[in-house]
Design a protein around this motif. Structure first.
Motif, mmCIF file in Angstrom:
data_model
loop_
_atom_site.group_PDB
_atom_site.id
_atom_site.type_symbol
_atom_site.label_atom_id
_atom_site.label_comp_id
_atom_site.label_asym_id
_atom_site.label_seq_id
_atom_site.Cartn_x
_atom_site.Cartn_y
_atom_site.Cartn_z
ATOM 1 N N HIS A 10 -7.322 9.614 -20.595
ATOM 2 C CA HIS A 10 -7.467 8.190 -20.927
ATOM 3 C C HIS A 10 -8.683 7.542 -20.266
ATOM 4 O O HIS A 10 -8.868 6.347 -20.347
ATOM 5 N N ALA A 11 -9.512 8.343 -19.593
ATOM 6 C CA ALA A 11 -10.783 7.790 -19.111
ATOM 7 C C ALA A 11 -11.830 7.792 -20.219
ATOM 8 O O ALA A 11 -12.860 7.145 -20.126
ATOM 9 N N THR A 41 -12.872 2.269 -2.511
ATOM 10 C CA THR A 41 -11.450 2.441 -2.823
ATOM 11 C C THR A 41 -10.614 2.401 -1.546
ATOM 12 O O THR A 41 -9.584 1.724 -1.479
ATOM 13 N N THR A 63 -5.655 8.238 -7.209
ATOM 14 C CA THR A 63 -6.125 7.476 -6.058
ATOM 15 C C THR A 63 -5.176 7.638 -4.891
ATOM 16 O O THR A 63 -5.595 7.922 -3.768
ATOM 17 N N ASP A 64 -3.863 7.455 -5.180
ATOM 18 C CA ASP A 64 -2.896 7.518 -4.086
ATOM 19 C C ASP A 64 -2.837 8.900 -3.464
ATOM 20 O O ASP A 64 -2.784 9.041 -2.254
ATOM 21 N N PHE A 83 -13.341 9.038 -7.562
ATOM 22 C CA PHE A 83 -13.829 8.436 -8.813
ATOM 23 C C PHE A 83 -14.247 9.495 -9.824
ATOM 24 O O PHE A 83 -14.080 9.313 -11.025
ATOM 25 N N PHE A 108 -4.722 7.041 -13.220
ATOM 26 C CA PHE A 108 -5.785 6.599 -12.311
ATOM 27 C C PHE A 108 -5.203 6.282 -10.943
ATOM 28 O O PHE A 108 -5.771 6.627 -9.916
ATOM 29 N N SER A 109 -4.054 5.621 -10.925
ATOM 30 C CA SER A 109 -3.527 5.207 -9.627
ATOM 31 C C SER A 109 -2.888 6.375 -8.882
ATOM 32 O O SER A 109 -2.988 6.442 -7.663
ATOM 33 N N ARG A 143 -11.127 10.799 -11.505
ATOM 34 C CA ARG A 143 -10.605 9.852 -12.509
ATOM 35 C C ARG A 143 -11.229 10.102 -13.876
ATOM 36 O O ARG A 143 -10.570 9.977 -14.896
ATOM 37 N N MET A 153 0.841 -1.194 0.000
ATOM 38 C CA MET A 153 0.000 0.000 0.000
ATOM 39 C C MET A 153 0.873 1.239 0.000
ATOM 40 O O MET A 153 1.691 1.449 0.896
#
Lengths: 462, 189
Positions: A453-454, A193, A28-29, A445, A24-25, A448, A1
């Motif tokens: 690229h979504a 998430t 999130t992070d 979300f 995306f990551s 994102r 993590m």
């Protein structure tokens, strides 16, 4: 993590709503690591500590209020609404920006709202909680607040449904409920998430319970999107109605300075004005402390500044119209009410509010001011003060000097008036800092979906 | 991260699996795959994504749901109850004669009727959302899938369930592998 933030990020261009280079990551992070970290920044402790200290002031002031009654406030005939109702109107107005951002801007397809809606909705919720305190504390016997609701009681009496004060009970409680569920529904995918990202078991169980087993299924997303739009569609008329009903508290009375048909739009514009000021007051320090400039970009601040300017101009128009109506009505009491405001015992408050709400915000016309966070922060503070003064002047100056000279009386705030007011600021800060520590303050979300690229290519979608 | 244990795999040989899941790295690949699976005739399939993808809703033919109807009914119920509450109290239960004005003063009922409409419609939206999604659901077989924790982060999954009449372990796995998937694996119950 990944606990560390290793976001490679270029500085966003002024027109961009998200910095280039995000994935995306990394989104999130970056957002989740504010919550899922062992290191809490000193800023958080400072803010939370200040909140708790002021909450202590709230506890002392309200305890004394419960024991001794509202006489500890400066309320004396004829000014029986004083600080309590001023604070109520001010706080509930602040909440309106959150709903505007989350609901109205969603319906208008404004993508930039995606990175500020979450904490703005939280702001709404906590502002409404602070607002809701005041009518109850003001009751004299606050423990009997449930008498406001219609229920088959042993006294055989019922609330008067023809009174705006009862409408207020319904409007504010509906607003609080709908804001809470809207906020929670928005949180569900992000809670999932956090659950999937959680390192320790307890956090995983707590976030897991709150996420209710959300798994990002396409079937669920399709219902979820419908639900978001429906809630936005319901919240939009609701938010406009709440401050309208609050303004009915005044307009339905025949007090000069209150009894006027333009109060509803005037109040709603003022609400959004102060609400956006609060959004900026929260966003500017948060984004710099947590390094979120890539998600809450200068473009967001610029847009909020523009909304503030626009609503500020509506408010300015309302002040002018108020004075005009006083004169044009030919009604000596209306004219006198305006005259008293401008030259009477509350003239310092009146002219300060004109300076704060009309003159100072004209600086927002300049792009350089809107693009300098420190100045924008400062001007938002000025607007918050100005809007508080506006509520104060409308309520107190109208009550202090109405029809009969012999019944005039001047309101003097006591230290307990200030104690309860500062106390609710403490309540707000406490709740808000708990929120940013425990829940993602930006909707992961939804951000994102802002990434290039979504998007699904046209030929694939055919 | 919920990796299926070794014993889980062993029992999966005998017990029927929940389905086969394919992992994709981009929304494009997933939407393409979902479309291909629909065209192939698969109907019991679902995709799992970290954010809503409208094209996927099209590809899987999910556009219709009953939520708007439920919300309409909820709102109408709320409005009717709000109005009737006020009518009952002011006309029947606790009438107050103010200078002979009509007891049924409907313009005064407007605000509370409106607020009750919104309140009931909003609560119906949330309960309807949970109901139609079958949430809360603490356990679902798809959580057993490999690396499924990434479905809430940056990966896109397509699962063909074993209940589908066309489902055959070998053939379906081959089909999914032909779709540009990063990995295809079995989902235990």
């Amino acid at each position: 993590m990944a606990e560390e933030q290793n976001v490679v990020m270029e500085r966003p261009e002024p027109h961009e709503i998200i910095a280039p280079g995000y994935t995306f990551s990394s989104i999130t992070d970056q957002i989740a690591s504010v919550v899922q970290t062992k290191r809490t920044p000193p800023f958080w402790f400072l803010g939370f500590g200040l909140g708790l200290a002021l909450l202590g002031v709230f506890a002392i002031s309200t305890t004394l209020l419960f024991i001794l009654g509202p006489g500890i406030w400066g309320l004396r005939t004829p000014v029986m609404w004083g600080f309590a109702i001023t604070n109520f109107v001010w706080w509930i107005g602040i909440g309106h920006a959150g709903t505007l951002i989350s609901a109205i801007l969603l319906l208008l397809n404004q993508k930039w709202r995606n990175s500020i809606n979450r904490f703005a909705e939280a702001m709404t919720l906590f502002a409404v909680a602070c607002a809701g305190m005041f009518p109850i504390l003001h009751l004299g016997r606050p423990w009997l607040a449930f008498w406001l609701f219609p229920y088959p009681d042993t006294m055989g009496i019922e609330p008067n449904f023809r009174s705006p004060l009862v409408w207020d009970v319904f409007a504010v409680s509906t607003y609080a409920t709908i804001s809470a569920v809207f906020w929670f529904v928005g949180l569900i995918p992000d809670l999932a998430t956090l659950r999937d990202r959680a390192g320790n078991k307890i956090a995983r169980v707590i976030y897991g319970l709150l996420a209710m087993g959300w798994r990002g299924s396409a079937k669920h997303w399709s219902v979820y999107e419908t639900a978001s739009l429906l809630l936005a569609g319901l919240a939009t008329p609701l938010v406009l109605s709440v401050h309208t009903v609050v303004s009915f508290d005044f307009t339905v009375a025949i007090v000069p300075g209150w009894h006027s048909t333009f109060f509803p739009p005037y109040f709603v514009a003022g609400a959004i004005y102060s609400g956006f000021a609060m959004v900026l007051v929260l966003a500017i320090p948060l984004r710099s402390v947590y390094g979120l400039e890539g998600l809450i970009t200068d473009k967001h601040l610029d847009n909020c500044g523009k909304v503030m300017l626009a609503t500020g101009l509506i408010v300015a128009y309302a002040y002018i119209l108020e004075a005009f109506t006083g004169w044009y009505s030919g009604n000596i009491f209306e004219a006198a009410a305006i005259h008293h405001r401008m030259t009477g015992p509350y003239m310092s408050s009146y002219w300060s509010l004109v300076a704060c709400n009309i003159i100072a915000p004209q600086l927002l016309w300049f792009k350089r001011i809107r693009n300098t966070p420190a100045l924008l922060f400062l001007s938002s503070m000025v607007v918050l003060c100005g809007m508080w003064l506006e509520r104060f002047v409308i309520i107190v100056s109208s009550l202090a000097q109405d029809f009969v000279t012999s019944s005039w009386g001047i309101f003097h705030a006591t230290r307990w008036d200030w104690g309860v007011f500062l106390g609710t600021i403490g309540l707000f800060l406490t709740l808000f800092f708990l929120f940013i520590r425990g829940l993602p303050m930006i909707s992961i979300f939804e951000v994102r979906t802002l990434l290039p690229h979504a998007k699904v290519d046209k030929e694939v979608a055919e | 991260m919920s990796e299926p244990s070794a014993s889980g795999h062993a029992t999966a040989e005998s017990a029927p699996a929940y389905g086969l899941i394919a992992e994709f790295q981009t929304p494009n690949a997933l939407v393409k795959a979902a479309r291909a699976a629909r065209e192939k005739g698969y109907r019991k399939l679902d995709a799992y994504t970290p954010f809503p993808i409208e094209e996927l809703t099209d590809a899987l033919h999910l556009h219709h749901n009953r939520l708007p109807l439920l919300v309409l009914l909820g709102g109408l119920t709320g409005g009717a109850l709000g109005y009737l509450l006020q009518y009952f109290v002011t006309v029947i239960y606790y009438p107050i004669n103010v200078g002979g004005r009509p007891l049924h003063s409907w313009p005064e009922y407007f605000v509370i009727t409106f607020e009750c409409t919104i309140l009931f419609a909003g609560l119906t939206t949330v309960l309807g959302l949970l109901g139609l999604c079958g949430l809360p659901m603490p356990y679902h077989p798809v959580f057993n899938a490999k690396r499924f924790a990434l479905a809430s982060r940056d990966r896109f999954f397509l699962c063909i369930e074993s209940e589908d009449p066309l489902f055959e372990r070998q053939k379906t796995a081959q089909f999914l592998e032909s779709l540009d998937a990063k990995e295809v694996s079995e989902v235990a119950h």
